[in-house]
Write a protein that holds these residues in place. Structure first.
Motif, PDB file in Angstrom:
ATOM      1  N   GLU A   1       0.824  -0.868  -0.365  1.00  0.00           N
ATOM      2  CA  GLU A   1       0.134   0.039  -0.217  1.00  0.00           C
ATOM      3  C   GLU A   1       0.684   1.060   0.037  1.00  0.00           C
ATOM      4  O   GLU A   1       0.452   1.710  -0.550  1.00  0.00           O
ATOM      5  CB  GLU A   1      -0.912   0.478   1.105  1.00  0.00           C
ATOM      6  N   TRP A   2       1.835   1.305   0.820  1.00  0.00           N
ATOM      7  CA  TRP A   2       3.572   2.301   0.701  1.00  0.00           C
ATOM      8  C   TRP A   2       3.980   1.668  -0.108  1.00  0.00           C
ATOM      9  O   TRP A   2       5.057   1.329   0.731  1.00  0.00           O
ATOM     10  CB  TRP A   2       2.790   3.357   2.012  1.00  0.00           C
ATOM     11  N   PRO A   3       4.250   1.819  -1.016  1.00  0.00           N
ATOM     12  CA  PRO A   3       5.702   1.081  -1.696  1.00  0.00           C
ATOM     13  C   PRO A   3       7.108   2.246  -1.653  1.00  0.00           C
ATOM     14  O   PRO A   3       8.283   1.344  -1.306  1.00  0.00           O
ATOM     15  CB  PRO A   3       5.231   0.940  -3.068  1.00  0.00           C
ATOM     16  N   ASP A   4       6.800   3.494  -1.269  1.00  0.00           N
ATOM     17  CA  ASP A   4       7.763   4.066  -1.119  1.00  0.00           C
ATOM     18  C   ASP A   4       8.619   4.153   0.377  1.00  0.00           C
ATOM     19  O   ASP A   4       8.893   5.256   1.141  1.00  0.00           O
ATOM     20  CB  ASP A   4       7.668   5.546  -1.238  1.00  0.00           C
ATOM     21  N   ALA A   5       7.477   3.776   1.164  1.00  0.00           N
ATOM     22  CA  ALA A   5       8.055   3.638   2.980  1.00  0.00           C
ATOM     23  C   ALA A   5       8.748   2.324   3.240  1.00  0.00           C
ATOM     24  O   ALA A   5       9.258   1.677   2.646  1.00  0.00           O
ATOM     25  CB  ALA A   5       6.594   3.047   3.897  1.00  0.00           C
ATOM     26  N   GLU A   6       9.361   3.078   4.495  1.00  0.00           N
ATOM     27  CA  GLU A   6      10.154   2.029   5.152  1.00  0.00           C
ATOM     28  C   GLU A   6       9.879   1.049   6.575  1.00  0.00           C
ATOM     29  O   GLU A   6       9.777   1.881   6.824  1.00  0.00           O
ATOM     30  CB  GLU A   6      12.224   2.894   5.019  1.00  0.00           C
TER      31      GLU A   6
END
Length: 1936
Positions: free
Chosen positions: A1441-1446
């Motif tokens: 859902e948040w591909p840029d999250a870490e």
């Protein structure tokens, strides 16, 4: 300090030549090719802005280059390109616009990507050509045309606008072009693109039809032949039969000027005057003739003759045959030059003509491979030689040989005087003349006069060579019957043709040069050029007589030349043709030196191409009319002319016309009484024949010839009188005989040409000054009035003249432009109108309309005076035909013979079909005529047009508007309606009529219409508004016709401005009439809606247009939206007290306009809302209710609808707050409070809606509740209900059935259990069948129960059905009750008999500014996981859902570097639910275990998770935390959190609203662990007693408790807690110690009962014996220390449901009773420190030696596992509010050890494969960022398989040791144990840890998910490379 200097040149632009990237916000990043505008500069830097995007900054000077730029500005819009203007600029702008579309095509993998790439590359190549100055103008024009065509095709492919251009390539200006004309240009351009044709023609298209003329341009590149002497190459085109089509091009090879280095001067030739059949099958033939002696010299075998062979003396050389080179050519105009080869065929024993025909008839493809031949380049070009020199001058730049067609071209212009005679030497038959062998015959042709003297320079051997005195033929060796087929051309003027003739001399050529020089001409033949009657020699084969030259009979002193001259003159006294020789001539026929040779003959053919000389006696008879007139045979000559073939007539068009007009004017006769024998009548018949011939389609290309003749060559000044007189007689005598009607019909068809002739004659007469004339019309001809009156009389005639009337209507308009030169245009217009009015109504409607159309296009329409006469009749006619196209005159129909005949022949049905077709044609003609008229009135060169426009609008505007509205309605009914060209044209007519109308004209027109009918204006307004709305909703113009759409909206706004005048006037007039006021109110509402729709139309939204289109739109029309907003504001303000009538109806339309993204539009329209507030507030205040409820409701509703449709933004919210809020603040107190509250509410509403709209579709569920709360707060139930159902639909689409059902309950709560009528605001959004509260509420409850049942929330479904039962019981609805109880019965059984996995929960915190604000909740959210979802799967789902999250790997509070960063960080860990207090009674009342377990994991709002910490001071031996010390020093930091709502709920997550943290002592953890162990053991025993259940769970639990050899079991608890030291140190724990001892003692009877059950069922006696031995040891030890307990004879009885469940639940031991402790961090990899799995005694803990625990360097320790244990973090969970930490007591250790051994034993593995454990030693890897694996999709079958194997998820174990195992149970992984991970050293050692509490250690270990290959792969050696990871999906980084 840097000083920036401002550039003097404000239009300084540069192009980036390098990429420039910088992280500074002051710098401007550049890409190669980007265009920037430079404003300031320093020494090394520029400051400017990019034209590609909205960005400014500094950039290095050496990264760009300054270029001269073409700039177009309009306001803030700038369109610029470097490299040049014109097409270069257009290409640059187009490529810039295409680039973004092209990238998008690549991203979407669109099929158009390749096509656009090719188009862009082609444009780049064309731009390079256009920007260079190295190509000629004609080539530049071709490049421009190709570029424009490519641009249009690309725009069409991308759906971009269609640019309309003139023939010169310039864009058409819509402001000076009528809408009707602009539509036609769009249609033409669209058709060209569809047909893949050029967008613009290469030259202007003439209105008159022209014939196509072609020219072949060629260039010789090389000739290879084995010939050593100079040769002649004769090139010509032949047909498939070998017949010659063109003159020959004669080349000398090698050319005298050509050397090896002069290849650029190769010979060029042209074949011109070719007709269209040149593209068919033709052959290019080259005759090769050797020049030299009779016998060839030594042959030089050089292959190429490109080099010079020496300058041989060719004087007197013999022309000998060498061979032919032939090839078939296929030519197409417009193609590039192509190279061809003509294979060479040598001439051996046959003549060249036979060889050519043989080669053509027997062609072989292999001939193309011959090494000998002729190579040349050819190209077919359209046009004659003059056009080529103008348009393709580079093709004929060098000296060129021009060869014409052997015949006339398709068009013979008057100036093209030609007198060419082509003579073909066919063959001959000659006697030997005393020779012993056949002679070598050479023929020499000369043109001589009657005296025998040679006419010099009149013979052409071929193009490219000068004219010669004689032509010499080829010599065939020893052939006295030669066949030459050679052609030469005789070029003489007319006078010489009459006196000259051609003489053919014959000569023998000897092989001996000495003898050859002595040879003389031995015979001759001649051919006269003219015949005795004066005609030219006919085109045929001439068999000529041959006469011997008797040199002996001449004077001995005469020279050979004198003798030949005498013979040439003497032959005229003899017969030339053998067929004309007198009888007995073979016995002897002499004259002078000539004597007939009876047997010899010569055959030649002639072909005359002359425009002055004729071969027809009929034509010659007219040309010599004076002779025939004197002889009295002129009438016969004129009649014979009527029988001449058409081809001959057109050749002598000019001479025939001159002769006819001479007869007409010079032969005297009575003009008053003509008869059929009159000369004038015969001349008229001949004239009509010639003129009709030119008008015929076959000869229509001769029309320019006729026009040129009339304008330049015609010179009879008296002809007009006779012409008028004879034409009037023809019209008046139409009924006389059969010839009269035919002559009249021909006369009407040729009316234009006859009028042109008489006008020219009158002009010539006026030039002589013979008659006075008005000064404004010097060529005035009063006699023309007679002809006009005759035409009017003709129109009054009956049916017998119907055909002639139609012809007159067709051709009269074409004659008007000529008549106007000699007659007043106003009077002409009057007579024309009289003629049209004389024609009965309903007759010849099509012809009448055609005539009106042409008249409007002609000079009568372009001049104000005649237009004023013509236009009223035209408007009246069109109105009548448009009102009822089928209203034909009944009497005329019945009287018309043509109609009656059609009805009889075709039948009634076909007649009706024809009638319908006629109506359609009439409609199309009416629209076409109207379009032509409005286009005419749009021009600025036709004089004053205001009155004409008003007259046209007054007469036709209502009718046209009504028809257009009806057609639009019909179009709306047909959903699949295609493009309707007729409707488009009609709309264009309307747009032009409105566009040309000023306010003053509009007022006059409306008053005129109102005077005719008082209700017409209201109907007109209504129709106009309805039509405009229909056009906006279903446009008639194509979406890429940008100019048409913009112009349409511009005109619509002007129309609305005009209609507002009428509406305001009607509003004032209807003040006292309620009915009229209501009508005007409705019209005004429609008007406002229309204007708002115009302003909101997509084509007008400039921000969405490309820069070039935006610049063009602003320059042409300005911003139409701003004009519309101003019009709305002005009109609203003008309403005054009537504003109250339009509230709230206008809120929506005005709100839609205010949402447009233009600041000026918003500044204009937003204040209108305050005016509406004030108006309604004051009105309600007068009624005693100081509110604006109606306006408020409408505003809130429309904001919601428009925001949902994508309208509105934060800037609008800000402007609303500033403008409306500011005005409210200045108002009185009441309005100030109410208005301010409404503005604030609208702002909050828009905030919620914008966040909801901006979120991706899968994230909108998080935001919809905010909208729900807002609408609930402001009490808008209908909007609240709409979003409730939208949320339910979202849940259903995600298969979250329970949440969907709970969401629908929100709607049901708004309803009552009563039969009250259901109001509109509470209705179901999609189901409208319910009429009362009760009906809808019952429907909703049934749907809720169904969804909850689908979501396996049977307990909640029961509650819903119980509510329905209660209502039905009150209403005694037994049928319904029966059904409900059946459902309840099933729902009660479902939890008992069906397997249901417990829910898992996760806490998620969103950190970083990269997340939306609504997610950045300080305490985070608690999520309800999917079924069987583990932590790793949940994390992957969140990262999807948040591909840029870490993912952060710690649970510590992050610092500002994370929370305030621009990135996205996730903190995820599992949490354990705590049973709600209201369900605690279930634990004491003996409720079903399944129900208890349900409420343990559902209907919860409080959760907890724990973190482990070691306190060294609590250990037994100092810092030793191994063994019992590990349990004795382990404290838990437990965090308890509470969320805003219970789960499950309307969402699958809720925010955390509160939290608290407390500590749990080690002893409390031990008590919790033992309590849970005993409970689980009891449950295992209960299930194992069912014989159908598996025994393995019980076996493993017993083994794990009794044989806990791995982790020490009970011994560790005793060492840690049950010592005197511990009791002394912790006296407060006395109660807990007592409880722990009781639990240990209580466990022993359970073990005994379990062993009894095990013994009754097991087959593994050795294992049972081992367990019994261990039990006895345990029994002795427990009895000694903790006392005895009574044996358990029988457990509590199990219900039947439990027994049914036991079979399936045997595979699900952990999830049912295990309350696990959460991970410290994000699951298996959530913490950088070492992490344990705190498993319960039944949860199969992992052996410490497998590497689960993080290693710490601990000196002096024997076991690495002990060191690992000291640095562990723990997760725990509480059950029922009590501490429940899985610390391993000795019993727990025994259970774990026994369970692991049992699983690893082959006996147990063979017993049941479902519980086998695959050992995997050494499977540890250190996780890195790139090693995050993909979680494979799991199908339903796979899920079921895993559900059936839950107990197989057990960690690996090494052989038992004497140390207890220490682990933890992860609350999110009840069903799966994570694999062990590699060890990672912390940054500090254990010795460095602080002694203070709480002591925290550094943990760096993360656990690998079971699905990872790292878990499955065996341990590699230390020096072995790690395996290649799967593709990187996302990063997980340590926040530290």
């Amino acid at each position: 300090m840097t000083v920036w200097r401002k550039l003097e040149n404000e239009d300084c632009y540069a192009v980036a030549i390098y990429n420039f990237n910088s992280s500074s916000h002051l710098h401007l990043a550049l890409e190669v090719g980007e265009l920037v505008h430079i404003v300031r500069e320093t020494r090394n830097w520029y400051w400017g802005s990019s034209l590609r995007r909205e960005a400014k900054g500094a950039f290095p000077k050496n990264y760009v280059t300054v270029r001269e730029t073409n700039v177009d500005k309009c306001g803030e819009t700038v369109v610029a390109s470097a490299g040049g203007g014109g097409v270069v600029h257009d290409i640059a702008v187009t490529l810039r616009e295409w680039l973004q579309h092209w990238k998008q095509l690549y991203l979407t993998n669109d099929d158009r990507f390749t096509f656009m790439e090719l188009s862009m590359r082609a444009l780049l190549a064309l731009r390079a050509q256009a920007a260079s100055s190295a190509i000629p103008q004609d080539e530049l024009r071709r490049v421009a045309r190709t570029a424009i065509f490519t641009i249009d095709k690309g725009n069409r492919s991308l759906g971009m606008e269609l640019a309309i251009r003139t023939v010169n390539g310039q864009l058409v200006d819509p402001l000076i072009t009528s809408t009707f004309k602009l539509n036609g240009l769009h249609d033409e351009a669209n058709s060209r693109i569809d047909k893949n044709m050029e967008t613009t023609p290469s030259r202007p298209i003439s209105q008159t039809p022209t014939a196509r003329t072609y020219t072949v341009v060629g260039k010789v590149t090389n000739f290879v032949c084995r010939v050593s002497v100079t040769s002649e190459l004769s090139l010509a085109l032949h047909d498939s039969s070998g017949n010659k089509l063109t003159e020959s091009v004669l080349l000398r090879w090698p050319p005298p000027h050509l050397a090896a280095v002069d290849l650029h001067m190769r010979p060029t030739f042209v074949f011109t005057d070719l007709s269209s059949d040149i593209t068919k099958k033709i052959f290019l033939v080259c005759h090769v003739v050797r020049l030299g002696t009779m016998e060839p010299q030594n042959i030089d075998h050089r292959r190429s003759s490109m080099c010079s062979t020496g300058s041989a003396n060719l004087l007197g050389a013999i022309r000998r045959p060498c061979g032919v080179a032939v090839t078939e050519v296929t030519l197409s105009p417009g193609h590039d030059t192509k190279e061809i080869q003509l294979p060479f065929y040598p001439c051996e024993k046959e003549n060249m003509d036979s060889l050519l025909k043989k080669v053509i008839a027997n062609r072989d493809p292999k001939d193309q491979k011959q090494t000998q031949g002729l190579w040349l380049d050819i190209q077919l070009v359209e046009g004659d030689m003059k056009q080529i020199q103008q348009e393709n001058a580079h093709l004929v730049a060098r000296p060129t040989a021009v060869a014409r067609k052997m015949g006339f071209p398709e068009v013979i212009l008057p100036g093209d005087a030609r007198n060419d005679l082509y003579v073909t030497l066919v063959s001959g038959a000659f006697s030997r003349g005393g020779k012993s062998s056949d002679r070598n015959i050479e023929l020499v042709a000369r043109v001589v006069d009657k005296n025998g003297k040679i006419i010099p320079g009149v013979i052409s051997r071929g193009a490219g060579m000068p004219l010669v005195n004689e032509y010499t033929s080829i010599v065939y060796y020893h052939d006295d019957r030669p066949r030459w087929q050679e052609v030469f051309k005789v070029c003489l003027n007319i006078e010489e043709f009459k006196e000259d003739h051609i003489v053919f001399f014959l000569r023998h050529r000897s092989s001996n040069e000495a003898k050859d020089r002595a040879e003389k001409h031995f015979a001759l033949a001649y051919l006269p050029l003219m015949q005795r009657e004066g005609t030219t020699t006919p085109d045929k084969a001439h068999n000529l007589a041959v006469y011997k030259i008797e040199y002996k009979k001449t004077s001995s002193t005469a020279t050979t030349e004198e003798i030949e001259t005498e013979a040439s003159a003497a032959c005229l006294g003899l017969w030339s043709h053998r067929d004309k020789l007198p009888a007995g001539a073979d016995k002897g026929l002499t004259r002078g030196p000539l004597a007939l040779i009876p047997r010899d003959t010569l055959t030649v053919e002639t072909k005359l191409c002359s425009t002055k000389l004729t071969q027809r006696e009929e034509i010659l008879g007219v040309l010599k009319w004076s002779t025939h007139h004197s002889e009295g045979t002129l009438r016969a000559a004129l009649r014979r002319l009527l029988r001449v073939p058409n081809d001959e007539l057109v050749k002598f068009l000019q001479d025939i016309l001159d002769a006819l007009f001479c007869i007409l004017t010079q032969v005297d006769e009575d003009q008053e009484d003509y008869t059929e024998e009159s000369y004038a009548v015969l001349v008229l018949d001949c004239l009509l024949l010639v003129l009709s011939l030119v008008a015929d389609h076959k000869y229509q290309h001769f029309q320019p010839v006729l026009h040129v003749y009339i304008d330049q060559s015609f010179c009879d000044a008296l002809a007009y009188e006779k012409l008028i007189s004879i034409m009037v007689w023809t019209i008046s005598s139409a009924e006389a005989g059969e010839a009269g009607p035919k002559r009249l019909l021909q006369c009407m068809k040729c009316l234009e040409s006859l009028v042109r002739l008489l006008v020219r004659s009158r002009q010539l007469r006026a030039a002589l000054g013979a008659q006075p004339a008005p000064p404004d019309l010097p060529h005035y001809c009063p006699q023309l009035k007679r002809l006009l009156e005759a035409l009017v009389w003709l129109m009054r005639c009956g049916d017998h003249a119907l055909t002639c009337q139609g012809s007159a209507l067709k051709y009269l308009p074409h004659a008007m432009p000529h008549m106007i030169k000699i007659y007043p245009d106003t009077e002409l217009s009057e007579y024309t109108v009289l003629a049209l009015e004389a024609l009965p109504r309903g007759r010849l409607s099509n012809q009448r309309l055609h005539a009106l159309l042409e008249l409007a296009r002609g000079p009568l329409g372009s001049s104000p005076g005649p237009r004023a006469k013509l236009l009223p009749h035209l408007a009246w006619t069109l109105r009548n035909l448009l009102r009822a196209p089928a209203e034909l005159d009944p009497d005329a129909l019945h009287k018309s013979r043509s109609v009656d005949k059609a009805a009889r022949l075709l039948g009634a049905d076909t007649a009706r079909l024809l009638d319908h077709t006629q109506q359609q044609q009439v409609m199309e003609l009416c629209v076409e005529t109207l379009g032509e008229v409005v286009s005419l009135l749009a021009r600025d060169d036709v004089g004053p047009v205001e009155a004409d426009r008003g007259e046209l609008a007054r007469c036709l505007l209502p009718t046209v508007l009504r028809i257009a509205a009806a057609m639009m309605r019909d179009r709306g009914k047909d959903d699949g309606a295609q493009d309707d060209p007729l409707l488009r044209k009609l709309i264009c007519v309307l747009l032009d009529m409105v566009r040309q109308m000023s306010e003053e004209q509009y007022i006059v027109v409306m008053r005129s219409i109102d005077a005719e009918n008082s209700r017409s204006t209201g109907v007109l307004v209504t129709d106009a508004l309805a039509l405009m709305m229909a056009l906006l909703q279903r446009p008639v113009f194509r979406s890429y016709w940008a100019d048409m759409l913009h112009l349409q909206h511009h005109v619509m706004l002007h129309a609305c401005r005009l209609l507002a005048l009428t509406l305001r006037e009607n509003l004032r007039a209807a003040e006292d009439d309620a009915e009229a006021l209501a009508t005007v109110q409705t019209s005004f509402q429609d008007w406002f809606s229309t204007v708002c729709a115009v302003a909101s139309s997509p084509p007008l939204q400039l921000e969405s247009l490309p820069a070039s289109r935006r610049q063009r739109a602003l320059a042409l029309y300005g911003d139409v939206r701003r004009s519309a907003a101003t019009l709305l504001a002005d009109t609203w303000k003008s309403l005054g007290d009537y504003k109250r009538l339009f509230i709230p109806q206008l809120v929506g339309p005005l709100l839609e306009v205010s949402f447009l993204r233009d600041e000026e539009v918003r500044n204009t329209t937003i204040p209108l809302f305050f005016d509406m507030m004030q108006t309604e507030y004051n009105r309600n205040a007068e009624n005693g209710e100081a509110n604006m409820r109606t306006f408020e409701t409408e505003l809130i509703d429309k904001v919601d609808l428009l925001a949902e449709a994508g309208r509105g933004d934060a800037a609008w919210r800000a402007r609303l707050a500033v403008l409306c809020g500011g005005l409210c603040a200045k108002a009185d107190s009441g309005l100030q409070a109410a208005g301010g509250a409404l503005v604030a509410a609208a702002a909050r509403q828009l905030d919620a809606l914008l966040q909801y709209r901006a979120a991706p579709h899968h994230q909108r569920v998080q935001l919809v509740t905010r909208v729900l709360r807002f609408y609930e707060h402001i009490e808008r139930p209908h909007m609240y209900i709409r979003y409730v159902h939208r949320l339910a639909d979202m849940h259903c689409s995600s298969q979250h059935w329970a949440e969907a059902g709970l969401t629908l309950q929100l709607h049901a709560k708004l309803l009552e259990w009563s039969d009250a009528p259901l109001p509109t605001r509470l209705r179901h959004p999609t189901v409208h069948t319910h009429k009362t509260h009760l009906q809808l509420k019952m429907y909703l409850y049934e749907e809720v129960a169904r969804l909850l049942d689908e979501g396996r929330q049977w307990e909640l479904a029961v509650r819903a059905l119980q509510e329905l039962v209660r209502v039905c019981e009150q209403r005694a609805s037994h049928t319904t009750l029966a059904k409900l109880h059946e459902q309840l019965s099933r729902l009660y059984r479902a939890p008992i008999i069906e397997l249901r996995m417990p829910a898992t929960y996760f806490r998620v915190k969103y950190l970083g500014r990269g997340f939306p604000d609504h997610l950045r909740v300080p305490r985070g959210f608690v999520y309800r996981g999917n079924e069987c979802e583990m932590l790793q799967s949940f994390k992957e789902r969140m990262l999807d859902e948040w591909p840029d999250a870490e993912v952060l790997l710690k649970l510590d509070e992050p610092g500002e570097d994370v929370t305030d960063s621009d990135g996205q960080y996730l903190q995820i860990n599992t949490v354990a639910p705590l049973m709600s207090e209201k369900w605690h009674y279930l634990l004491e009342c003996g409720a079903d275990e399944q129900v208890v377990r349900y409420y343990e994991h559902n209907d919860v709002s409080v959760f907890e998770f724990s973190r482990p910490f070691h306190r060294p001071e609590d250990t037994i031996n100092g810092n030793d935390v191994s063994g019992g010390n590990e349990f004795g020093s382990l404290w838990l930091e437990r965090t308890e959190i509470e969320i805003s709502d219970t789960l499950p709920g309307i969402l699958r997550w809720f925010p955390v609203v509160s939290s608290r943290t407390y500590w749990v002592s080690p002893l409390e953890v031990a008590v919790e662990t033992m309590t849970k162990t005993n409970r689980d053991l009891k449950h295992a025993i209960s299930e194992a007693r069912n014989t159908q259940a598996s025994l393995n769970p019980l076996c493993m639990r017993l083994q794990g408790i009794l044989d806990a050899g791995v982790q020490g079991g009970l011994d560790n608890y005793e060492k840690a807690f049950m010592t005197a030291e511990y009791a002394a140190r912790h006296p407060e724990h006395e109660t807990l110690l007592t409880r722990l001892k009781e639990l240990v003692a209580d466990q022993l009877p359970l073990l005994q009962l379990g062993l009894e059950v095990h013994a009754s069922r097991t087959t593994q006696r050795e294992l049972h014996a081992h367990l019994m031995e261990c039990f006895k040891n345990r029994q002795r030890h427990v009895h000694q220390r903790y006392g005895r307990r009574k044996p358990i004879v029988e457990l509590e009885p199990e219900t039947p449901e439990v027994q049914l469940r036991s079979v399936r639940d045997s595979v699900d031991l952990e999830p049912r009773l295990n309350k696990r402790v959460s991970d410290v961090s994000s699951g298996n990899e959530s913490t950088p420190k070492s992490k344990f799995k705190l498993n319960s005694a039944i949860s199969w803990t992992r052996n410490s030696s497998t590497g689960t625990l993080t290693p710490r360097k601990k000196r002096g320790r024997k076991s690495e596992g002990s060191a690992q244990s000291s640095a562990s973090q723990w997760y725990t969970s509480a059950t029922n509010g009590h501490v429940n930490v899985n610390i391993h007591s000795p019993i727990a250790s025994a259970i774990n050890s026994a369970f692991s051994s049992a699983l690893n034993s082959p006996v147990l593995g063979n017993h049941n494969n479902n519980y086998s454990l695959a050992t995997d030693n050494g499977n540890l890897r250190e996780l890195r960022q790139e090693l995050v694996t993909e979680r494979p999709p799991r199908s339903e079958v796979e899920r079921d398989r895993r559900l059936s194997q839950r107990t197989s998820f057990i960690t690996n174990s090494e052989p038992p040791s004497n140390r207890d195992s220490l682990g933890t149970t992860d609350s999110n992984q009840d069903d799966e144990e994570p694999p062990p991970l590699p060890l990672k050293q912390s940054q500090r050692s254990v010795e460095e840890d602080q002694p203070t509490l709480p002591a925290r250690h550094s943990y760096d270990l993360v656990l690998t998910p079971r699905t990872s290959y790292l878990h499955r792969r065996p341990m590699n050696s230390n020096n072995e490379r790690a395996p290649t990871p799967p593709p990187k999906k996302r990063n997980q980084v340590n926040s530290s």
